[in-house]
Write a protein that holds these residues in place. Structure first.
Motif, PDB file in Angstrom:
ATOM      1  N   ILE A 114      41.648  43.124  41.044  1.00  0.00           N
ATOM      2  CA  ILE A 114      40.430  43.661  42.136  1.00  0.00           C
ATOM      3  C   ILE A 114      39.083  43.468  41.506  1.00  0.00           C
ATOM      4  O   ILE A 114      38.082  43.538  42.075  1.00  0.00           O
ATOM      5  CB  ILE A 114      40.966  45.184  42.441  1.00  0.00           C
ATOM      6  CG1 ILE A 114      42.208  45.227  43.107  1.00  0.00           C
ATOM      7  CG2 ILE A 114      40.025  46.129  42.861  1.00  0.00           C
ATOM      8  CD1 ILE A 114      42.978  46.327  43.430  1.00  0.00           C
ATOM      9  N   LYS A 115      39.189  43.983  40.265  1.00  0.00           N
ATOM     10  CA  LYS A 115      37.497  44.073  39.458  1.00  0.00           C
ATOM     11  C   LYS A 115      36.957  42.665  39.350  1.00  0.00           C
ATOM     12  O   LYS A 115      35.672  42.482  39.356  1.00  0.00           O
ATOM     13  CB  LYS A 115      37.935  44.541  38.021  1.00  0.00           C
ATOM     14  CG  LYS A 115      36.750  45.502  37.417  1.00  0.00           C
ATOM     15  CD  LYS A 115      37.451  46.204  36.083  1.00  0.00           C
ATOM     16  CE  LYS A 115      36.125  46.543  35.497  1.00  0.00           C
ATOM     17  NZ  LYS A 115      36.344  46.949  34.184  1.00  0.00           N
ATOM     18  N   SER A 116      38.007  41.736  39.250  1.00  0.00           N
ATOM     19  CA  SER A 116      37.247  40.237  39.410  1.00  0.00           C
ATOM     20  C   SER A 116      36.347  39.878  40.518  1.00  0.00           C
ATOM     21  O   SER A 116      35.693  39.054  40.556  1.00  0.00           O
ATOM     22  CB  SER A 116      38.446  39.162  39.113  1.00  0.00           C
ATOM     23  OG  SER A 116      38.969  39.098  40.446  1.00  0.00           O
ATOM     24  N   GLY A 117      36.727  40.674  41.577  1.00  0.00           N
ATOM     25  CA  GLY A 117      36.011  40.267  42.875  1.00  0.00           C
ATOM     26  C   GLY A 117      36.439  39.186  43.515  1.00  0.00           C
ATOM     27  O   GLY A 117      35.754  38.686  44.706  1.00  0.00           O
ATOM     28  N   SER A 118      37.366  38.320  43.215  1.00  0.00           N
ATOM     29  CA  SER A 118      38.126  37.274  43.723  1.00  0.00           C
ATOM     30  C   SER A 118      38.677  37.659  45.236  1.00  0.00           C
ATOM     31  O   SER A 118      38.931  38.917  45.506  1.00  0.00           O
ATOM     32  CB  SER A 118      39.282  36.773  42.978  1.00  0.00           C
ATOM     33  OG  SER A 118      40.491  37.653  43.121  1.00  0.00           O
ATOM     34  N   GLU A 119      38.956  36.557  45.923  1.00  0.00           N
ATOM     35  CA  GLU A 119      39.296  36.703  47.379  1.00  0.00           C
ATOM     36  C   GLU A 119      40.892  37.486  47.179  1.00  0.00           C
ATOM     37  O   GLU A 119      41.101  38.231  47.890  1.00  0.00           O
ATOM     38  CB  GLU A 119      39.550  35.347  47.920  1.00  0.00           C
ATOM     39  CG  GLU A 119      39.444  35.342  49.308  1.00  0.00           C
ATOM     40  CD  GLU A 119      39.592  34.018  49.995  1.00  0.00           C
ATOM     41  OE1 GLU A 119      40.524  33.602  50.708  1.00  0.00           O
ATOM     42  OE2 GLU A 119      38.870  33.093  49.530  1.00  0.00           O
ATOM     43  N   ASN A 120      41.477  37.257  46.309  1.00  0.00           N
ATOM     44  CA  ASN A 120      42.686  37.569  46.164  1.00  0.00           C
ATOM     45  C   ASN A 120      42.744  39.133  45.717  1.00  0.00           C
ATOM     46  O   ASN A 120      43.388  40.026  46.404  1.00  0.00           O
ATOM     47  CB  ASN A 120      43.552  36.897  44.700  1.00  0.00           C
ATOM     48  CG  ASN A 120      44.891  37.186  44.849  1.00  0.00           C
ATOM     49  OD1 ASN A 120      45.653  37.570  45.850  1.00  0.00           O
ATOM     50  ND2 ASN A 120      45.598  37.003  43.622  1.00  0.00           N
ATOM     51  N   GLY A 121      41.723  39.529  44.917  1.00  0.00           N
ATOM     52  CA  GLY A 121      41.351  40.844  44.240  1.00  0.00           C
ATOM     53  C   GLY A 121      40.882  41.832  45.659  1.00  0.00           C
ATOM     54  O   GLY A 121      41.462  42.813  45.751  1.00  0.00           O
ATOM     55  N   THR A 122      40.186  41.181  46.430  1.00  0.00           N
ATOM     56  CA  THR A 122      39.855  42.018  47.775  1.00  0.00           C
ATOM     57  C   THR A 122      41.095  42.021  48.567  1.00  0.00           C
ATOM     58  O   THR A 122      41.158  43.255  49.302  1.00  0.00           O
ATOM     59  CB  THR A 122      38.517  41.221  48.514  1.00  0.00           C
ATOM     60  OG1 THR A 122      37.768  40.725  47.465  1.00  0.00           O
ATOM     61  CG2 THR A 122      38.050  41.879  49.697  1.00  0.00           C
ATOM     62  N   MET A 123      41.817  41.149  48.797  1.00  0.00           N
ATOM     63  CA  MET A 123      43.028  41.407  49.496  1.00  0.00           C
ATOM     64  C   MET A 123      43.907  42.457  49.154  1.00  0.00           C
ATOM     65  O   MET A 123      44.543  43.249  49.778  1.00  0.00           O
ATOM     66  CB  MET A 123      43.890  40.058  49.683  1.00  0.00           C
ATOM     67  CG  MET A 123      44.814  40.152  50.670  1.00  0.00           C
ATOM     68  SD  MET A 123      46.455  40.256  49.786  1.00  0.00           S
ATOM     69  CE  MET A 123      46.467  38.973  48.475  1.00  0.00           C
ATOM     70  N   ILE A 124      44.058  42.427  47.888  1.00  0.00           N
ATOM     71  CA  ILE A 124      44.820  43.499  47.272  1.00  0.00           C
ATOM     72  C   ILE A 124      44.296  44.975  47.235  1.00  0.00           C
ATOM     73  O   ILE A 124      44.962  45.965  47.723  1.00  0.00           O
ATOM     74  CB  ILE A 124      45.172  43.222  45.549  1.00  0.00           C
ATOM     75  CG1 ILE A 124      45.717  41.864  45.264  1.00  0.00           C
ATOM     76  CG2 ILE A 124      45.829  44.423  44.831  1.00  0.00           C
ATOM     77  CD1 ILE A 124      45.672  41.519  43.886  1.00  0.00           C
ATOM     78  N   GLN A 125      42.859  44.952  46.963  1.00  0.00           N
ATOM     79  CA  GLN A 125      42.071  46.345  47.315  1.00  0.00           C
ATOM     80  C   GLN A 125      42.223  46.861  48.688  1.00  0.00           C
ATOM     81  O   GLN A 125      42.457  48.090  48.978  1.00  0.00           O
ATOM     82  CB  GLN A 125      40.710  46.168  46.839  1.00  0.00           C
ATOM     83  CG  GLN A 125      40.012  47.460  47.013  1.00  0.00           C
ATOM     84  CD  GLN A 125      38.525  47.342  46.009  1.00  0.00           C
ATOM     85  OE1 GLN A 125      37.900  46.073  46.507  1.00  0.00           O
ATOM     86  NE2 GLN A 125      37.807  48.101  45.637  1.00  0.00           N
ATOM     87  N   ASN A 126      42.184  45.879  49.706  1.00  0.00           N
ATOM     88  CA  ASN A 126      42.367  46.412  51.074  1.00  0.00           C
ATOM     89  C   ASN A 126      43.565  46.883  51.382  1.00  0.00           C
ATOM     90  O   ASN A 126      43.792  48.000  52.107  1.00  0.00           O
ATOM     91  CB  ASN A 126      42.168  45.029  52.143  1.00  0.00           C
ATOM     92  CG  ASN A 126      40.530  44.932  51.966  1.00  0.00           C
ATOM     93  OD1 ASN A 126      39.672  45.880  51.634  1.00  0.00           O
ATOM     94  ND2 ASN A 126      40.169  43.727  52.451  1.00  0.00           N
ATOM     95  N   MET A 127      44.668  46.113  50.794  1.00  0.00           N
ATOM     96  CA  MET A 127      46.005  46.671  51.300  1.00  0.00           C
ATOM     97  C   MET A 127      46.283  47.873  50.472  1.00  0.00           C
ATOM     98  O   MET A 127      46.986  48.907  51.344  1.00  0.00           O
ATOM     99  CB  MET A 127      47.244  45.807  50.412  1.00  0.00           C
ATOM    100  CG  MET A 127      46.785  44.072  51.089  1.00  0.00           C
ATOM    101  SD  MET A 127      48.392  43.227  50.740  1.00  0.00           S
ATOM    102  CE  MET A 127      49.643  44.087  51.654  1.00  0.00           C
ATOM    103  N   ILE A 128      45.864  48.241  49.273  1.00  0.00           N
ATOM    104  CA  ILE A 128      46.073  49.312  48.615  1.00  0.00           C
ATOM    105  C   ILE A 128      45.181  50.742  49.527  1.00  0.00           C
ATOM    106  O   ILE A 128      45.824  51.675  49.438  1.00  0.00           O
ATOM    107  CB  ILE A 128      45.682  49.422  47.023  1.00  0.00           C
ATOM    108  CG1 ILE A 128      46.404  48.400  46.263  1.00  0.00           C
ATOM    109  CG2 ILE A 128      45.391  50.766  46.548  1.00  0.00           C
ATOM    110  CD1 ILE A 128      46.078  48.152  45.042  1.00  0.00           C
TER     111      ILE A 128
END
Length: 207
Positions: free
Chosen positions: A58-72
């Protein structure tokens, strides 16, 4: 569909290298983080925390991280495959062949997905067994704040752990893979019990 760990496994097969994975499970406040640090220092394992890997992504700001953050944020459960991919990547990047995977699998679906995606079965499951009262006491002494909120949150977390992780522990217990540690004792005594588990496991693994 090839996965990162397939590649790592192919590479490992080429060098006759076998990954040793130990799942570490225990409720909030069971002291498993402290014991993982001790295991790393004494037995040369790499400690991978599923929660830390998700937070770092999430902290890395990657596309994957953004997706994880939104799900949480939406209160959704992060799909097993997402967490497994992060674990696979960490395994490949570490260069080690012995891993403590902490806080995973959280439920039966995680467990089944990990085995089917990676083809890796854990060497054993280290289960830090601690009463709800003791975990509450530890977490509250660590946690200054509004006590009622804390107690309520802690009890909720404990209930979730019991409901979702106990079936995983029962599954591995039926396979003879659970090493249960009485985590209600002082840290030093708990680590003596942990050391005994890892020492006997090392005896069985050919060098």
């Amino acid at each position: 569909m090839g996965t990162v760990l397939d590649a790592a496994n192919k590479e490992a097969k080429g060098t006759d290298k076998k990954f040793t994975v130990v799942f570490v499970l225990g409720g909030p406040g069971s002291g498993k983080g402290t014991q993982c640090t001790n295991i790393v220092q004494n037995f040369g394992y790499t400690h991978l925390s599923a929660g830390d890997l998700l937070r770092a992504e999430i902290k890395s700001g990657s596309e994957n991280g953004t997706m994880i953050q939104n799900m949480i944020k939406e209160g959704k459960i992060v799909p097993s495959e997402v967490t497994i991919k992060l674990i696979q990547r960490a395994v490949q990047e570490s260069g080690n062949d012995k891993f403590l995977i902490d806080g995973f699998p959280r439920n039966e679906e995680n467990r089944a997905a990990f085995e089917s995606v990676t083809g890796i079965l854990p060497e054993f499951v280290l289960f830090f067994d601690c009463s709800e009262e003791e975990m509450e006491r530890r977490l509250l002494s660590r946690n200054q704040g509004r006590e009622d909120d804390n107690i309520e949150t802690i009890r909720k977390r404990f209930k979730v752990f019991m409901e979702s992780s106990l079936p995983v522990i029962e599954y591995y217990n039926s396979k003879g893979k659970v090493r249960k540690i009485d985590a209600g004792k002082p840290i030093e005594e708990v680590f003596e019990a942990v050391k005994a588990v890892f020492t006997s496991s090392n005896d069985k693994v050919p060098a």
